[in-house]
Design an enzyme around this catalytic site. Structure first.
Site, PDB file in Angstrom:
ATOM      1  N   ASP A 166      -1.801  -1.758   8.751  1.00 15.39           N
ATOM      2  CA  ASP A 166      -0.338  -1.765   8.704  1.00 15.39           C
ATOM      3  C   ASP A 166       0.233  -2.867   9.611  1.00 15.39           C
ATOM      4  O   ASP A 166      -0.053  -2.911  10.807  1.00 15.39           O
ATOM      5  CB  ASP A 166       0.214  -0.399   9.148  1.00 15.39           C
ATOM      6  CG  ASP A 166      -0.358   0.771   8.335  1.00 15.39           C
ATOM      7  OD1 ASP A 166      -1.553   0.732   7.988  1.00 15.39           O
ATOM      8  OD2 ASP A 166       0.398   1.719   8.065  1.00 15.39           O
ATOM      9  N   GLU A 168       3.285  -1.671   4.242  1.00 18.14           N
ATOM     10  CA  GLU A 168       4.276  -0.586   4.142  1.00 18.14           C
ATOM     11  C   GLU A 168       5.301  -0.590   5.281  1.00 18.14           C
ATOM     12  O   GLU A 168       6.365  -0.002   5.153  1.00 18.14           O
ATOM     13  CB  GLU A 168       3.586   0.784   4.057  1.00 18.14           C
ATOM     14  CG  GLU A 168       2.970   1.237   5.365  1.00 18.14           C
ATOM     15  CD  GLU A 168       2.819   2.752   5.454  1.00 18.14           C
ATOM     16  OE1 GLU A 168       3.086   3.445   4.483  1.00 18.14           O
ATOM     17  OE2 GLU A 168       2.438   3.223   6.540  1.00 18.14           O
ATOM     18  N   ASN A 169       4.974  -1.240   6.422  1.00 17.48           N
ATOM     19  CA  ASN A 169       5.912  -1.309   7.550  1.00 17.48           C
ATOM     20  C   ASN A 169       6.321  -2.754   7.863  1.00 17.48           C
ATOM     21  O   ASN A 169       6.814  -3.047   8.960  1.00 17.48           O
ATOM     22  CB  ASN A 169       5.286  -0.708   8.812  1.00 17.48           C
ATOM     23  CG  ASN A 169       4.730   0.677   8.612  1.00 17.48           C
ATOM     24  OD1 ASN A 169       3.525   0.866   8.575  1.00 17.48           O
ATOM     25  ND2 ASN A 169       5.601   1.652   8.472  1.00 17.48           N
ATOM     26  N   HIS A 209       5.384   4.598   3.151  1.00 18.35           N
ATOM     27  CA  HIS A 209       6.631   3.911   3.526  1.00 18.35           C
ATOM     28  C   HIS A 209       7.056   2.825   2.538  1.00 18.35           C
ATOM     29  O   HIS A 209       8.031   2.117   2.785  1.00 18.35           O
ATOM     30  CB  HIS A 209       6.501   3.306   4.926  1.00 18.35           C
ATOM     31  CG  HIS A 209       6.570   4.335   6.013  1.00 18.35           C
ATOM     32  ND1 HIS A 209       7.708   5.074   6.269  1.00 18.35           N
ATOM     33  CD2 HIS A 209       5.634   4.777   6.889  1.00 18.35           C
ATOM     34  CE1 HIS A 209       7.469   5.913   7.269  1.00 18.35           C
ATOM     35  NE2 HIS A 209       6.212   5.759   7.658  1.00 18.35           N
ATOM     36  N   HIS A 225      -5.082   5.229   2.196  1.00 18.67           N
ATOM     37  CA  HIS A 225      -3.985   5.382   3.155  1.00 18.67           C
ATOM     38  C   HIS A 225      -3.808   6.871   3.442  1.00 18.67           C
ATOM     39  O   HIS A 225      -3.315   7.616   2.594  1.00 18.67           O
ATOM     40  CB  HIS A 225      -2.724   4.791   2.523  1.00 18.67           C
ATOM     41  CG  HIS A 225      -1.598   4.598   3.476  1.00 18.67           C
ATOM     42  ND1 HIS A 225      -1.491   3.492   4.290  1.00 18.67           N
ATOM     43  CD2 HIS A 225      -0.527   5.369   3.765  1.00 18.67           C
ATOM     44  CE1 HIS A 225      -0.395   3.587   5.021  1.00 18.67           C
ATOM     45  NE2 HIS A 225       0.208   4.726   4.726  1.00 18.67           N
ATOM     46  N   HIS A 249      -2.741   3.659   7.717  1.00 19.30           N
ATOM     47  CA  HIS A 249      -1.670   4.646   7.930  1.00 19.30           C
ATOM     48  C   HIS A 249      -1.549   5.171   9.363  1.00 19.30           C
ATOM     49  O   HIS A 249      -0.434   5.329   9.839  1.00 19.30           O
ATOM     50  CB  HIS A 249      -1.760   5.848   6.976  1.00 19.30           C
ATOM     51  CG  HIS A 249      -0.766   6.935   7.280  1.00 19.30           C
ATOM     52  ND1 HIS A 249       0.579   6.789   7.026  1.00 19.30           N
ATOM     53  CD2 HIS A 249      -0.900   8.161   7.846  1.00 19.30           C
ATOM     54  CE1 HIS A 249       1.223   7.900   7.410  1.00 19.30           C
ATOM     55  NE2 HIS A 249       0.349   8.741   7.910  1.00 19.30           N
TER      56      HIS A 249
HETATM   57 FE   LIG Z   1       2.166   2.664   8.526  1.00 18.70          FE
HETATM   58 FE   LIG Z   2       1.722   5.270   6.104  1.00 14.29          FE
END
Ligand SMILES: [Fe+2]
Ligand SMILES: [Fe+2]
Length: 267
Positions: A8, A37-38, A66, A149, A174
């Site tokens: 991530d 995702e972030n 996310h 994830h 994750h």
């Molecule tokens: Fe994350």
């Molecule tokens: Fe996540």
């Protein structure tokens, strides 16, 4: 086939750390895969950030729970083929969860899955989703990469062993915290429970700690913000896959602490 995989990426500090590392590694690896995702302000991804990541040499992007946080994603996820969301979302959800790709003349598959333990019980079973995709794609290539994830170490290890000998690589994302259990499993699948995040290390897994502490003190939900004022850590893995057998021959962790001042000119 040499892979550079990042977990991530948390907001701007994470993107800076990635660019810094790719300056050293992009030329010596065949494939770069990153979990986004972030990537945009800590929550989801925007078209601008997607393009920024492409410009620094990212080949493929995976994601997780996310991915939908920034609504802009609905406007372009169906138009690009190199940004995946977990494949075990129910039918009809935008985007796609796996694809067959080719790099330097080698065909391979990338699958994004999401665990259900302590995460999202509305998703389809990731083990069975993998079986279904495997049946379809294994005729095409024996190089199959999986970003799993998920929250719990037990679900990730169980999946790793379940896919051992079928997947070339199963890596977890994750939790934002890297694990030290990277290994080649009995039947040739490279495995690590979590690759870990890239972002400011003196933080609550990438976010400013104040709100996280407040939440744990009071139980009241808080609005989180990416920590940007501290030094940065990059977490990733380097993986070597034999293109003929589809097995992993080596997997190592790549962790680098970088002073904030060193990064300021990087993005
Ligand atoms: Fe994350
Ligand atoms: Fe996540």
């Amino acid at each position: 086939m040499r892979l550079f995989v990042a977990g991530d990426i948390i907001g701007k500090p994470g993107r800076r750390a990635l660019r810094y590392m790719l300056k050293q590694y992009r030329q010596v690896v065949d494939l770069v895969i990153v979990n986004v995702e972030n990537a945009a302000g800590g929550f989801g991804i925007t078209k601008k950030v997607y393009e920024e990541l492409k410009s620094m040499g990212v080949d493929l992007m995976t994601s997780g729970n996310h991915i939908w946080d920034n609504k802009e994603v609905f406007g372009f996820i169906d138009e690009v083929d190199d940004l995946l969301r977990p494949a075990n979302y129910p039918d009809g959800v935008p985007g796609r969860g796996y694809g067959i790709f080719e790099k330097s003349g080698v065909k391979f598959v990338l699958i994004n899955l999401m665990g259900r333990s302590l995460l999202d019980s509305n998703l389809d079973n990731p083990f069975k989703t993998f079986d279904r995709i495997y049946q379809e794609v294994s005729k095409e290539t024996n190089i199959i990469l999986v970003d799993f994830h998920a929250e719990t170490t037990s679900e990730k290890w169980a999946f790793g062993i379940y896919a051992d000998g079928r997947a070339s690589l199963v890596y977890g994302t994750h939790t934002h915290v890297p694990t030290a259990d990277q290994i080649v499993l009995k039947h040739g699948t490279g495995y690590i429970t979590d690759v870990g995040m890239s972002g400011c290390w003196y933080s609550a897994i990438g976010m400013k700690p104040k709100e996280a502490i407040e939440r744990f003190l009071t139980g009241i939900p808080q609005k989180y913000q990416v920590e940007e004022q501290e030094d940065v850590v990059f977490n990733g893995i380097l993986v070597e896959i034999d293109p003929f057998t589809g097995k992993t021959t080596a997997i190592e962790r790549l962790q680098r602490y970088i002073k904030r001042e060193e990064l300021l000119g990087v993005l």
